[in-house]
Design a protein around this motif. Structure first.
Motif, PDB file in Angstrom:
ATOM      1  N   SER A  78       4.853  11.588 -44.614  1.00 20.40           N
ATOM      2  CA  SER A  78       4.655  13.021 -44.309  1.00 20.40           C
ATOM      3  C   SER A  78       3.349  13.272 -43.598  1.00 20.40           C
ATOM      4  O   SER A  78       2.760  14.358 -43.714  1.00 20.40           O
ATOM      5  N   HIS A  79       2.855  12.289 -42.851  1.00 22.91           N
ATOM      6  CA  HIS A  79       1.698  12.504 -41.995  1.00 22.91           C
ATOM      7  C   HIS A  79       2.165  12.980 -40.626  1.00 22.91           C
ATOM      8  O   HIS A  79       3.183  12.500 -40.108  1.00 22.91           O
ATOM      9  N   VAL A  80       1.397  13.878 -40.047  1.00 20.00           N
ATOM     10  CA  VAL A  80       1.763  14.428 -38.738  1.00 20.00           C
ATOM     11  C   VAL A  80       1.532  13.376 -37.676  1.00 20.00           C
ATOM     12  O   VAL A  80       0.432  12.820 -37.546  1.00 20.00           O
ATOM     13  N   LEU A  81       2.577  13.076 -36.895  1.00 20.75           N
ATOM     14  CA  LEU A  81       2.473  12.126 -35.787  1.00 20.75           C
ATOM     15  C   LEU A  81       2.239  12.828 -34.453  1.00 20.75           C
ATOM     16  O   LEU A  81       1.857  12.171 -33.480  1.00 20.75           O
ATOM     17  N   GLY A  82       2.473  14.109 -34.408  1.00 24.50           N
ATOM     18  CA  GLY A  82       2.303  14.854 -33.170  1.00 24.50           C
ATOM     19  C   GLY A  82       3.237  16.049 -33.131  1.00 24.50           C
ATOM     20  O   GLY A  82       3.927  16.362 -34.107  1.00 24.50           O
ATOM     21  N   ALA A  83       3.236  16.720 -31.998  1.00 26.13           N
ATOM     22  CA  ALA A  83       4.069  17.912 -31.819  1.00 26.13           C
ATOM     23  C   ALA A  83       5.305  17.547 -31.001  1.00 26.13           C
ATOM     24  O   ALA A  83       5.312  16.580 -30.222  1.00 26.13           O
ATOM     25  N   ARG A  84       6.345  18.346 -31.161  1.00 24.11           N
ATOM     26  CA  ARG A  84       7.597  18.159 -30.412  1.00 24.11           C
ATOM     27  C   ARG A  84       8.079  19.518 -29.926  1.00 24.11           C
ATOM     28  O   ARG A  84       8.144  20.487 -30.702  1.00 24.11           O
ATOM     29  N   PHE A  85       8.416  19.574 -28.642  1.00 30.48           N
ATOM     30  CA  PHE A  85       8.997  20.772 -28.031  1.00 30.48           C
ATOM     31  C   PHE A  85      10.417  20.425 -27.583  1.00 30.48           C
ATOM     32  O   PHE A  85      10.629  19.416 -26.898  1.00 30.48           O
ATOM     33  N   VAL A  86      11.368  21.273 -27.969  1.00 25.95           N
ATOM     34  CA  VAL A  86      12.790  21.028 -27.693  1.00 25.95           C
ATOM     35  C   VAL A  86      13.324  22.160 -26.829  1.00 25.95           C
ATOM     36  O   VAL A  86      13.264  23.343 -27.222  1.00 25.95           O
ATOM     37  N   VAL A  87      13.806  21.789 -25.651  1.00 24.57           N
ATOM     38  CA  VAL A  87      14.451  22.733 -24.730  1.00 24.57           C
ATOM     39  C   VAL A  87      15.956  22.519 -24.830  1.00 24.57           C
ATOM     40  O   VAL A  87      16.449  21.406 -24.598  1.00 24.57           O
ATOM     41  N   ARG A  88      16.686  23.579 -25.156  1.00 23.87           N
ATOM     42  CA  ARG A  88      18.146  23.492 -25.282  1.00 23.87           C
ATOM     43  C   ARG A  88      18.779  24.398 -24.241  1.00 23.87           C
ATOM     44  O   ARG A  88      18.497  25.606 -24.203  1.00 23.87           O
ATOM     45  N   LEU A  89      19.643  23.811 -23.382  1.00 17.61           N
ATOM     46  CA  LEU A  89      20.262  24.540 -22.276  1.00 17.61           C
ATOM     47  C   LEU A  89      21.773  24.305 -22.272  1.00 17.61           C
ATOM     48  O   LEU A  89      22.251  23.268 -22.753  1.00 17.61           O
ATOM     49  N   PRO A  90      22.545  25.242 -21.699  1.00 15.32           N
ATOM     50  CA  PRO A  90      23.996  25.023 -21.583  1.00 15.32           C
ATOM     51  C   PRO A  90      24.302  23.816 -20.706  1.00 15.32           C
ATOM     52  O   PRO A  90      23.681  23.619 -19.652  1.00 15.32           O
ATOM     53  N   ARG A  91      25.248  23.039 -21.155  1.00 20.52           N
ATOM     54  CA  ARG A  91      25.620  21.840 -20.412  1.00 20.52           C
ATOM     55  C   ARG A  91      26.678  22.171 -19.371  1.00 20.52           C
ATOM     56  O   ARG A  91      27.609  22.946 -19.619  1.00 20.52           O
ATOM     57  N   PRO A 143      27.452  12.064 -15.802  1.00 21.34           N
ATOM     58  CA  PRO A 143      26.009  12.177 -16.056  1.00 21.34           C
ATOM     59  C   PRO A 143      25.685  13.492 -16.749  1.00 21.34           C
ATOM     60  O   PRO A 143      26.407  14.484 -16.632  1.00 21.34           O
ATOM     61  N   LEU A 144      24.578  13.475 -17.462  1.00 19.27           N
ATOM     62  CA  LEU A 144      24.144  14.654 -18.204  1.00 19.27           C
ATOM     63  C   LEU A 144      23.596  15.701 -17.239  1.00 19.27           C
ATOM     64  O   LEU A 144      22.613  15.444 -16.525  1.00 19.27           O
ATOM     65  N   HIS A 147      25.007  17.052 -26.031  1.00 22.24           N
ATOM     66  CA  HIS A 147      25.878  17.481 -27.114  1.00 22.24           C
ATOM     67  C   HIS A 147      27.095  18.175 -26.506  1.00 22.24           C
ATOM     68  O   HIS A 147      27.200  18.360 -25.290  1.00 22.24           O
ATOM     69  N   GLU A 148      28.003  18.551 -27.344  1.00 21.60           N
ATOM     70  CA  GLU A 148      29.202  19.236 -26.873  1.00 21.60           C
ATOM     71  C   GLU A 148      28.837  20.670 -26.457  1.00 21.60           C
ATOM     72  O   GLU A 148      28.591  21.539 -27.295  1.00 21.60           O
ATOM     73  N   GLY A 149      28.795  20.880 -25.154  1.00 23.01           N
ATOM     74  CA  GLY A 149      28.459  22.193 -24.615  1.00 23.01           C
ATOM     75  C   GLY A 149      26.979  22.453 -24.445  1.00 23.01           C
ATOM     76  O   GLY A 149      26.603  23.464 -23.840  1.00 23.01           O
ATOM     77  N   TRP A 150      26.125  21.553 -24.974  1.00 26.82           N
ATOM     78  CA  TRP A 150      24.681  21.761 -24.886  1.00 26.82           C
ATOM     79  C   TRP A 150      23.995  20.456 -24.518  1.00 26.82           C
ATOM     80  O   TRP A 150      24.552  19.369 -24.678  1.00 26.82           O
ATOM     81  N   ALA A 151      22.775  20.591 -24.020  1.00 27.18           N
ATOM     82  CA  ALA A 151      21.924  19.430 -23.742  1.00 27.18           C
ATOM     83  C   ALA A 151      20.510  19.760 -24.188  1.00 27.18           C
ATOM     84  O   ALA A 151      20.042  20.909 -24.020  1.00 27.18           O
ATOM     85  N   GLU A 152      19.833  18.787 -24.770  1.00 29.16           N
ATOM     86  CA  GLU A 152      18.465  18.975 -25.266  1.00 29.16           C
ATOM     87  C   GLU A 152      17.509  18.085 -24.474  1.00 29.16           C
ATOM     88  O   GLU A 152      17.792  16.901 -24.259  1.00 29.16           O
ATOM     89  N   ILE A 153      16.379  18.686 -24.059  1.00 32.38           N
ATOM     90  CA  ILE A 153      15.277  17.959 -23.425  1.00 32.38           C
ATOM     91  C   ILE A 153      14.102  18.021 -24.392  1.00 32.38           C
ATOM     92  O   ILE A 153      13.646  19.116 -24.747  1.00 32.38           O
ATOM     93  N   ILE A 154      13.609  16.874 -24.808  1.00 38.35           N
ATOM     94  CA  ILE A 154      12.598  16.784 -25.872  1.00 38.35           C
ATOM     95  C   ILE A 154      11.315  16.205 -25.304  1.00 38.35           C
ATOM     96  O   ILE A 154      11.333  15.195 -24.571  1.00 38.35           O
TER      97      ILE A 154
END
Length: 560
Positions: free
Chosen positions: A545-558, A438-439, A476-483
């Motif tokens: 190229s119309h804005v659909l919204g905002a995105r926040f990306v949290v990247r942490l060590p896996r 599991p992640l 990802h390899e060594g990392w995980a992203e929460i979007i």
């Protein structure tokens, strides 16, 4: 302030380096100077050769210089005696080829029968009497011992003698060592009884008062099974001393050369280690005591590719990080002062105006402003307190592996359970996760939940009614992203980094002023940075190229 600019020869580090480098070398040199096995082998060879020579002398005398005892009724086994008149010249002729040998012939009763030196002196005197020589010419006695002087320099000779006095003369089985300057001669009475087969007598090895090594052996003179005397042969072991002196001189010479090289290498190590450390210490003192910000770490030390360079770069990075932290604290204090001053000014103005207003409705309105400002102050102080203790708290807490999908599922369930009818909908996008692996990420659960709740709350405040906020996790390899994706208006151009500044507020027009302190995203990034991760924002676009919204990306060590 006293500082050392360069290492001295007597500096503690220099002394330690020199001691550690020379101690094994000195121990090896002292051990080799004893040369016990080499010395004993030389002595054994010399004793063997001298014993063979004495054996030849004894056989020659036993066959030539022995006469029958003149008594009428000789005792059986005691009928032969030495003939002194024959033995003396024979002993002289035997020792002439060996001028360093000194032979003495002793009878069974212990009386001296012949001495090679005395015979040589008489022969020399007789030759001078018959053939006078010039007064300036002197012939040394044929059997006179030669004096061996290893070094011609008196100081070297004194040093060598002193060194020899410190090294005890070792011995093996069959070799007797006498520590006295002049050892006693063998006692003829200790020889075996007449008629018996005499055992081999032990040699005597000694040093005289002149530090000359002398070896003495004794061999019985036997004629027809009867011991008629003992021949004692003494010779200086010059070759032993010469060989030992040559070997010891080579060892001392090599030791002195190695010591000089070691001293130079130690000095070089001191210059390349102690001096840079002192320069770094001086630079740290300068940066601490000088007014202003002085980066005095020498550039040559920063360019080094060894441990000193790593230390210099670490020192500079620490100082720069400290200055950056000081600047951040200064900006934070200024921002806090500014943010607190606004509601306080509003409250003071309302309180000063309130007694002069008689209209009940306007009084209630002012009291409402005061109440809102107080709540705003309370929220602001709470967020400031939280932001100020995050670093200290996370420095004491050890990150642990957290299951990302389980955590996101709990947040979605809580939000969906407590949301109002027209609030945005929170959805978890299911990813393909390996059940066997599991992640997981390395994080502090409470603080990661705080970050995710801040991001979800921020997305909810900008999302339209019944809008959809999507959560998903990617490994990802060594990392995980929460979007976190929303369907709001997006982030204005050029503000993707400004929104993470403290007290920055870019709120929707439908939201009442003062409901947020402007610290939520700043605190979130602070937490993620402390967990050795990253947090960034971006806009989502469609094909046009119309804005659909905002995105926040949290990247942490896996977590593995």
């Amino acid at each position: 302030m006293a500082r050392l600019r360069r290492p001295r020869l007597a500096s503690p580090l220099m002394r330690r380096i020199f001691l550690l480098n020379t101690l094994p070398l000195a121990m090896l040199a002292v051990t080799l100077l004893f040369l016990n096995d080499f010395q004993n082998s030389l002595l054994e060879a010399d004793v063997t050769a001298l014993r063979e020579q004495a054996h030849i002398y004894a056989n020659a005398i036993g066959q030539t210089a022995v006469v029958r005892r003149p008594e009428r009724h000789p005792i059986p086994g005691d009928e032969f005696v030495l003939d002194a008149a024959t033995a003396r010249p024979l002993l002289l002729r035997l020792t002439e080829p060996s001028p360093n040998a000194h032979a003495r012939l002793v009878g069974p009763d212990g009386k001296l029968v012949a001495d090679s030196r005395d015979e040589a002196a008489l022969a020399q005197h007789e030759r001078r009497r018959l053939r006078p020589e010039p007064a300036s010419r002197t012939d040394p006695a044929p059997n006179a011992p030669s004096q061996w002087e290893p070094p011609h320099n008196n100081s070297i000779e004194v040093a060598y003698d002193w060194l020899l006095s410190l090294l005890p003369l070792s011995s093996r089985e069959g070799i007797v060592t006498l520590d006295t300057p002049d050892a006693p001669t063998p006692d003829p009475d200790t020889s075996p009884k007449r008629g018996a087969n005499p055992p081999e007598a032990a040699p005597y090895i000694r040093r005289t008062s002149a530090r000359q090594l002398v070896v003495t052996v004794a061999e019985p003179v036997v004629h027809e099974g009867q011991t008629v005397g003992v021949i004692q042969l003494t010779r200086q072991a010059q070759e032993v001393d010469r060989s030992l002196f040559a070997v010891r001189s080579s060892i001392v010479s090599l030791f002195l050369v190695a010591m000089a090289v070691t001293l130079l290498l130690s000095w070089y190590l001191s210059l390349t280690i102690a001096r840079p450390l002192l320069r770094l210490a001086a630079a740290s003192h300068d940066m601490r005591d000088e007014s202003g910000r002085v980066d005095s770490v020498p550039e040559p030390l920063l360019a080094r590719r060894d441990e000193i360079g790593v230390l210099a770069r670490a020192l500079r990075a620490s100082v720069l990080a400290l200055w950056a932290r000081m600047d951040a604290i200064e900006r934070f204090a200024a921002d806090v002062s500014h943010e607190i001053k606004n509601p306080l000014s509003s409250i003071r103005s309302a309180i000063e105006t309130l007694p002069r207003i008689e209209n009940r409705e306007r009084q209630q309105r002012l009291l409402g402003i005061i109440s809102n400002d107080v709540r705003r102050l309370d929220r602001l102080i709470t967020d400031i307190s939280d932001a100020s203790r995050i670093d200290a708290e996370l420095s004491r807490t050890r990150p642990e592996p957290l299951a990302v999908m389980s955590l996101l599922a709990i947040l979605v369930e809580i939000h969906q359970t407590t949301r109002a009818a027209r609030d945005p909908i929170l959805k978890l996008e299911d990813g393909r996760e390996d059940p066997a692996r599991p992640l997981k990420v390395l994080a502090v659960e409470d603080r990661l939940v705080q970050v995710l709740r801040n991001l979800i709350g921020n997305a909810a405040s900008f999302s339209p009614p019944l809008g959809v906020i999507t959560l998903r996790a990617i490994g990802h390899e060594g990392w995980a992203e929460i979007i976190v994706d929303d369907q709001g208006p997006g982030i204005p151009d050029g503000k993707l980094e400004d929104i993470f500044d403290r007290f920055y507020s870019e709120r929707p027009q439908t939201e009442n002023f003062g409901q947020h302190s402007g610290l939520g995203l700043a605190i979130s990034r602070q937490i993620i940075d402390a967990l050795h991760g990253t947090l960034h924002a971006e806009n989502r676009y469609d094909a046009a190229s119309h804005v659909l919204g905002a995105r926040f990306v949290v990247r942490l060590p896996r977590s593995s």
